[in-house]
Design a protein around this motif. Structure first.
Motif, PDB file in Angstrom:
ATOM      1  N   PHE A   1      13.008  -3.349  -2.121  1.00 43.46           N
ATOM      2  CA  PHE A   1      11.830  -2.658  -1.608  1.00 43.46           C
ATOM      3  C   PHE A   1      12.158  -1.232  -1.172  1.00 43.46           C
ATOM      4  O   PHE A   1      11.329  -0.341  -1.261  1.00 43.46           O
ATOM      5  CB  PHE A   1      11.222  -3.437  -0.443  1.00 43.46           C
ATOM      6  CG  PHE A   1      10.451  -4.646  -0.886  1.00 43.46           C
ATOM      7  CD1 PHE A   1       9.334  -4.507  -1.694  1.00 43.46           C
ATOM      8  CD2 PHE A   1      10.841  -5.917  -0.514  1.00 43.46           C
ATOM      9  CE1 PHE A   1       8.614  -5.608  -2.103  1.00 43.46           C
ATOM     10  CE2 PHE A   1      10.124  -7.026  -0.922  1.00 43.46           C
ATOM     11  CZ  PHE A   1       9.005  -6.873  -1.722  1.00 43.46           C
TER      12      PHE A   1
ATOM     13  N   ARG B   1       5.704  -1.704  -2.959  1.00 43.79           N
ATOM     14  CA  ARG B   1       5.033  -2.845  -2.354  1.00 43.79           C
ATOM     15  C   ARG B   1       3.564  -2.930  -2.737  1.00 43.79           C
ATOM     16  O   ARG B   1       2.972  -4.006  -2.731  1.00 43.79           O
ATOM     17  CB  ARG B   1       5.146  -2.775  -0.827  1.00 43.79           C
ATOM     18  CG  ARG B   1       6.554  -2.941  -0.302  1.00 43.79           C
ATOM     19  CD  ARG B   1       6.583  -2.845   1.210  1.00 43.79           C
ATOM     20  NE  ARG B   1       7.924  -3.034   1.747  1.00 43.79           N
ATOM     21  CZ  ARG B   1       8.446  -4.205   2.075  1.00 43.79           C
ATOM     22  NH1 ARG B   1       7.722  -5.298   1.911  1.00 43.79           N
ATOM     23  NH2 ARG B   1       9.673  -4.302   2.556  1.00 43.79           N
ATOM     24  N   ASN B   2       2.961  -1.782  -3.067  1.00 42.48           N
ATOM     25  CA  ASN B   2       1.532  -1.793  -3.383  1.00 42.48           C
ATOM     26  C   ASN B   2       1.225  -0.757  -4.450  1.00 42.48           C
ATOM     27  O   ASN B   2       2.105   0.027  -4.867  1.00 42.48           O
ATOM     28  CB  ASN B   2       0.688  -1.559  -2.131  1.00 42.48           C
ATOM     29  CG  ASN B   2       1.064  -0.274  -1.403  1.00 42.48           C
ATOM     30  OD1 ASN B   2       1.175   0.778  -2.006  1.00 42.48           O
ATOM     31  ND2 ASN B   2       1.261  -0.370  -0.091  1.00 42.48           N
TER      32      ASN B   2
ATOM     33  N   LYS C   1       1.967   2.981  -3.633  1.00 40.46           N
ATOM     34  CA  LYS C   1       3.368   3.386  -3.749  1.00 40.46           C
ATOM     35  C   LYS C   1       3.788   3.525  -5.213  1.00 40.46           C
ATOM     36  O   LYS C   1       4.547   4.431  -5.562  1.00 40.46           O
ATOM     37  CB  LYS C   1       4.264   2.369  -3.039  1.00 40.46           C
ATOM     38  CG  LYS C   1       4.098   2.344  -1.521  1.00 40.46           C
ATOM     39  CD  LYS C   1       4.494   3.680  -0.920  1.00 40.46           C
ATOM     40  CE  LYS C   1       4.374   3.656   0.600  1.00 40.46           C
ATOM     41  NZ  LYS C   1       4.687   4.988   1.195  1.00 40.46           N
TER      42      LYS C   1
ATOM     43  N   THR D   1      -0.678  -7.966  -9.688  1.00 37.95           N
ATOM     44  CA  THR D   1      -1.430  -7.650  -8.473  1.00 37.95           C
ATOM     45  C   THR D   1      -1.873  -8.934  -7.785  1.00 37.95           C
ATOM     46  O   THR D   1      -2.081  -9.957  -8.426  1.00 37.95           O
ATOM     47  CB  THR D   1      -2.663  -6.802  -8.800  1.00 37.95           C
ATOM     48  OG1 THR D   1      -3.553  -7.566  -9.623  1.00 37.95           O
ATOM     49  CG2 THR D   1      -2.273  -5.532  -9.534  1.00 37.95           C
TER      50      THR D   1
ATOM     51  N   SER E   1      -3.952   1.227  -1.702  1.00 40.03           N
ATOM     52  CA  SER E   1      -2.978   0.850  -0.668  1.00 40.03           C
ATOM     53  C   SER E   1      -3.105  -0.605  -0.253  1.00 40.03           C
ATOM     54  O   SER E   1      -2.162  -1.186   0.303  1.00 40.03           O
ATOM     55  CB  SER E   1      -3.143   1.761   0.562  1.00 40.03           C
ATOM     56  OG  SER E   1      -4.463   1.618   1.097  1.00 40.03           O
ATOM     57  N   HIS E   2      -4.274  -1.223  -0.518  1.00 35.05           N
ATOM     58  CA  HIS E   2      -4.462  -2.622  -0.145  1.00 35.05           C
ATOM     59  C   HIS E   2      -4.106  -3.601  -1.269  1.00 35.05           C
ATOM     60  O   HIS E   2      -4.217  -4.812  -1.094  1.00 35.05           O
ATOM     61  CB  HIS E   2      -5.918  -2.858   0.291  1.00 35.05           C
ATOM     62  CG  HIS E   2      -6.338  -2.037   1.464  1.00 35.05           C
ATOM     63  ND1 HIS E   2      -7.087  -0.896   1.344  1.00 35.05           N
ATOM     64  CD2 HIS E   2      -6.078  -2.190   2.797  1.00 35.05           C
ATOM     65  CE1 HIS E   2      -7.291  -0.377   2.551  1.00 35.05           C
ATOM     66  NE2 HIS E   2      -6.690  -1.148   3.455  1.00 35.05           N
TER      67      HIS E   2
ATOM     68  N   GLU F   1      -1.468  -5.305  -3.128  1.00 34.51           N
ATOM     69  CA  GLU F   1      -0.040  -5.628  -3.133  1.00 34.51           C
ATOM     70  C   GLU F   1       0.436  -5.960  -4.549  1.00 34.51           C
ATOM     71  O   GLU F   1      -0.325  -6.480  -5.373  1.00 34.51           O
ATOM     72  CB  GLU F   1       0.232  -6.801  -2.196  1.00 34.51           C
ATOM     73  CG  GLU F   1      -0.059  -6.482  -0.734  1.00 34.51           C
ATOM     74  CD  GLU F   1       0.292  -7.643   0.182  1.00 34.51           C
ATOM     75  OE1 GLU F   1       0.642  -8.729  -0.352  1.00 34.51           O
ATOM     76  OE2 GLU F   1       0.220  -7.463   1.406  1.00 34.51           O
TER      77      GLU F   1
ATOM     78  N   ASP G   1       3.542  -7.696  -7.027  1.00 36.30           N
ATOM     79  CA  ASP G   1       4.725  -8.524  -7.237  1.00 36.30           C
ATOM     80  C   ASP G   1       5.326  -8.151  -8.582  1.00 36.30           C
ATOM     81  O   ASP G   1       4.621  -7.755  -9.515  1.00 36.30           O
ATOM     82  CB  ASP G   1       4.358 -10.011  -7.239  1.00 36.30           C
ATOM     83  CG  ASP G   1       4.201 -10.564  -5.835  1.00 36.30           C
ATOM     84  OD1 ASP G   1       5.067 -10.248  -4.997  1.00 36.30           O
ATOM     85  OD2 ASP G   1       3.221 -11.288  -5.589  1.00 36.30           O
TER      86      ASP G   1
END
Length: 760
Positions: free
Chosen positions: A105, A231-232, A235, A303, A337-338, A340, A342
């Motif tokens: 991360f 992370r999102n 980013k 997502t 930004s909300h 996330e 993987d």
């Protein structure tokens, strides 16, 4: 505090306060200077984990590909559970982006990927000295640019990914990749063990899937853009901005375009909006700015939100009372930004070129179309192996159905019982590799195709190679002589007891055709001690049904599997070799396999009246040597071969020399008969009736023509009368000097029918 280095995580502790065995052991050996080229710096505790900080000396050459220092500081973290590799972190603040880094991360400290094998396989051999030496080796090889193998991915490894994503093998090379639609299916959606498969969406199936992949591509860069795990979505967008790529704008465009393509289909639109989004991000890399793209990093981000939510969060839509309205322009605070993210570990489907490479072959040697005749026990196993090697099996011709007893040696599963072998084999083969060219089944008997005649003829005509695995002499002869095709013919079969695998392959120009290779193989059975017993009878035949023909041989599956592997490998080698080939592989009782190479001889062919005479240089040379050995006397013998009465072909394969009771004079030859009958019967037995007596030959002295004499005419009349008893024509050959070979069949006249030996 040294500003060149990052602090390791946790609080500083005494060595005695470490709790894990491996942490204690490494600390103890470093403290006692029992590990060369390594120095203990400090110990830390991070929660329940032990952290050991140490420095190592790195052996560096004069030329460095990556800026590794002669002394590097590292931290290694040990967990009490000890279920995964101790994480090794480079503490230098400017440690470079190099191959074989684990993605975390945070960009720093960078995590070294020291091993390719699972920890479970190496855990029992882990020791502190071996670990430190592995770190030093990793650093030294990385500095030289030699750590990375050619077949390994260039991007850092996906540390902490939640699963696998299989993608089409050509996703990075197709020109239409950005507009390409993919459908995703899931074999597992378990947390941290997802397995997704993406395939081309041909529009024939309703959308109805929980995942939607979107392919985006950045401009080419000289260095990797993604150096840590975002992370999102915000980013990730910030990272791609450094590559001059507006990810959010591209994502808005693709989502809106896909949604518009479903306009009018409310169900499909709702399924799309409620699906999770997978972002496939391609990042081409160049060696120098503006240079040629040499490789491409491919990232896959899953997502945690629906397409509907993502569209709202990146300012594509606004949602009012459950309905979506397009934003005039994206609000500045809508940056994802909300959303996330993987990581998924991208894999590629196995294509024929990649299968060939994995099997050690060149991919450009696998693009020949193969038509396979026969999908029985041997054929099925060869075809599966060949397909896995990357060979293109274009067509399979076989009209048999799979019966229960076939499962003892067949590649097909029990679910295929009752179905046509060819059709089921095509289903199996087409499922093995990703390919635009699918194998096609023709459920027909190649000798009696009936309504499939045109389809069979077309398949054979377009093939580059025809492989006969039918175990039928009739089929092999038909393919060699009757099939209208420029394809190279190959025959593969096993003997009755299953000990011998025979592979006969024509040359690419078909100068040595399959039927003559078959004849030369029979001759080898007569003259090679290592082929004795090839046609030994199989006493283990077993009945599987009520019909008189419901009988099968007892051949062990392990032998058939061996032959299936050897046959596929032989086929693969033959594809890249233009010469004619013939070989036998014999499996011994102790499972040892011996290879018996046979050397094909150039073929000689002559049309005489309505008959075709076929022989080869070996039998011609043998008759010439026998003639020369008896000069100035005449000599002779009997001809061994076979007749194809349907095609009017006479095969001359071998000769039995003049019996000892023969009369041999400078101007006269009378063949004797001592031991001749026994020898002929032995030949028939050794070749299972394939070869037999076909006629006579004798020689003429030097400086004499090969024109038949009055006595020759009388002998031919006797010969014709004798052969007619079995329905065969009379056949006689006269061998003279200067390589003259005269042949008569059916009738004899005072002329010369010279065999054109110069055409060999």
């Amino acid at each position: 505090m040294d500003e060149r280095f990052l602090d390791a995580s946790g609080a500083t502790v005494k060595a005695s306060e470490l709790c894990t065995f491996k942490g204690q052991e490494l600390c103890r050996l470093l403290s006692n200077e029992q590990i060369d080229f390594a120095t203990l710096m400090e110990c830390r505790r991070d929660g329940e984990d032990d952290v050991v900080v140490f420095e190592v000396e790195v052996e560096l050459g004069q030329l460095k590909v990556h800026p590794i220092h002669s002394v590097e500081r590292l931290a290694v973290k040990f967990t009490p559970a000890d279920e995964s590799f101790p994480e090794t972190l480079a503490l230098r603040r400017d440690f470079p982006v190099v191959p074989h880094l684990n993605l975390r991360f945070a960009e720093f400290p960078r995590s070294l990927c020291l091993n390719e094998q699972p920890y479970e396989e190496l855990k029992h051999q882990w020791t502190a000295p071996k670990y430190v030496e592995r770190v030093r080796t990793w650093l030294a090889l990385t500095a030289k640019g030699k750590l990375h193998d050619d077949d390994q991915p260039l991007e850092p490894l996906l540390w902490g990914n939640v699963g696998q994503l299989v993608l089409p093998s050509d996703i990075l090379t197709r020109d239409d990749r950005s507009a390409r639609k993919l459908r995703v299916s899931a074999t597992s959606v378990e947390p941290l063990d997802m397995f997704l498969v993406a395939e081309d969406d041909d529009g024939t199936t309703d959308f109805g899937l929980p995942f939607v992949p979107v392919f985006l591509s950045c401009p080419a860069q000289t260095h990797g853009v993604i150096r840590f795990r975002p992370r999102n979505l915000e980013k990730l967008s910030e990272l791609t901005n450094s590559a001059e790529f507006d990810l959010l704008s591209a994502l808005r465009h693709h989502i809106e375009t896909w949604k518009e393509s479903l306009s009018g289909n409310e169900e499909a639109t709702n399924n799309f909006l409620n699906s999770s989004l997978i972002i496939l991000l391609a990042m081409p890399k160049t060696r120098v700015a503006g240079g040629k793209t040499e490789s491409t990093d491919l990232w896959a981000f899953l997502t945690g939100a629906s397409v509907r939510s993502i569209g709202v969060d990146i300012g594509l839509w606004m949602e009012i009372a459950g309905s979506l309205g397009k934003e005039p322009s994206p609000p500045e605070d809508k940056t994802g930004s909300h959303i996330e993210l993987d990581l998924l570990n991208p894999r590629f489907s196995l294509s024929a070129p990649s299968a060939a490479k994995l099997n050690g072959w060149k991919a450009d040697e696998t693009n020949l179309n193969i038509a396979a005749i026969g999908a029985g026990a041997l054929g099925s196993q060869i075809l599966v192996n060949a397909k896995r090697m990357g060979l293109t099996i274009d067509t399979i011709v076989d009209d048999d159905r799979l019966l229960p007893h076939n499962l003892a040696r067949h590649a097909l599963p029990g679910s295929a019982v009752g179905y046509r072998k060819a059709e089921s084999m095509c289903v199996l083969l087409n499922d093995l590799l990703e390919s635009d060219e699918s194998s096609t089944a023709i459920a027909a008997n190649v000798l009696k195709p009936g309504d499939h005649r045109e389809t069979v003829e077309k398949a054979l005509s377009k093939a580059d190679i025809i492989v006969d695995m039918s175990a039928s002499v009739a089929v092999a002869r038909a393919l060699a002589s009757d099939a209208r095709s420029n394809a190279r013919r190959i025959s593969v079969f096993v003997n009755p007891t299953g000990t011998d695998l025979v592979v006969l392959a024509e040359d690419t120009e078909r100068k040595c055709p399959l039927d003559m290779l078959e004849m030369q193989f029979y001759r080898a059975l007569l003259n090679r001690d290592d082929l004795v017993g090839h046609f030994a009878p199989n006493d283990g035949r077993q009945r599987y049904g009520q019909s008189c023909r419901d009988v099968t041989s007892r051949i062990p599956q392990d032998s058939m599997a061996v032959h299936g592997g050897i046959g596929a490998r032989a086929l693969r080698k033959i594809v890249s070799d233009p010469a004619a080939r013939a070989a036998v592989w014999r499996v011994q009782d102790d499972s040892a396999v011996s290879r018996i190479e046979l050397t094909p001889s150039p073929v000689v062919e002559r049309q005489i009246s309505d008959w075709t005479i076929k022989l080869d240089s070996t039998v011609v040379e043998r008759m010439q040597r026998l003639r020369e050995s008896k000069l100035p006397n005449e000599t002779g013998g009997v001809l061994i071969g076979s007749f194809d009465m349907h095609r009017r072909i006479a095969y001359i394969v071998d000769t039995i020399p003049s019996p000892p009771d023969s009369d041999e004079w400078p101007t006269l030859y009378i063949r004797g008969s001592m031991g001749l009958r026994r020898k002929v019967e032995s030949i028939v037995e050794q070749t299972d009736g394939a070869l037999h007596y076909v006629g006579e030959w004798h020689s003429h002295p030097d400086k004499c023509s090969t024109m038949p004499s009055t006595d020759d005419m009388k002998v031919f009349a006797w010969l014709t009368e004798r052969m007619q008893q079995d329905g065969f024509p009379g056949l006689m050959m006269i061998v003279g000097d200067q390589d003259q070979l005269n042949c008569f069949i059916g009738k004899i006249m005072p002329i010369e029918n010279l065999i054109p030996l110069l055409q060999t």
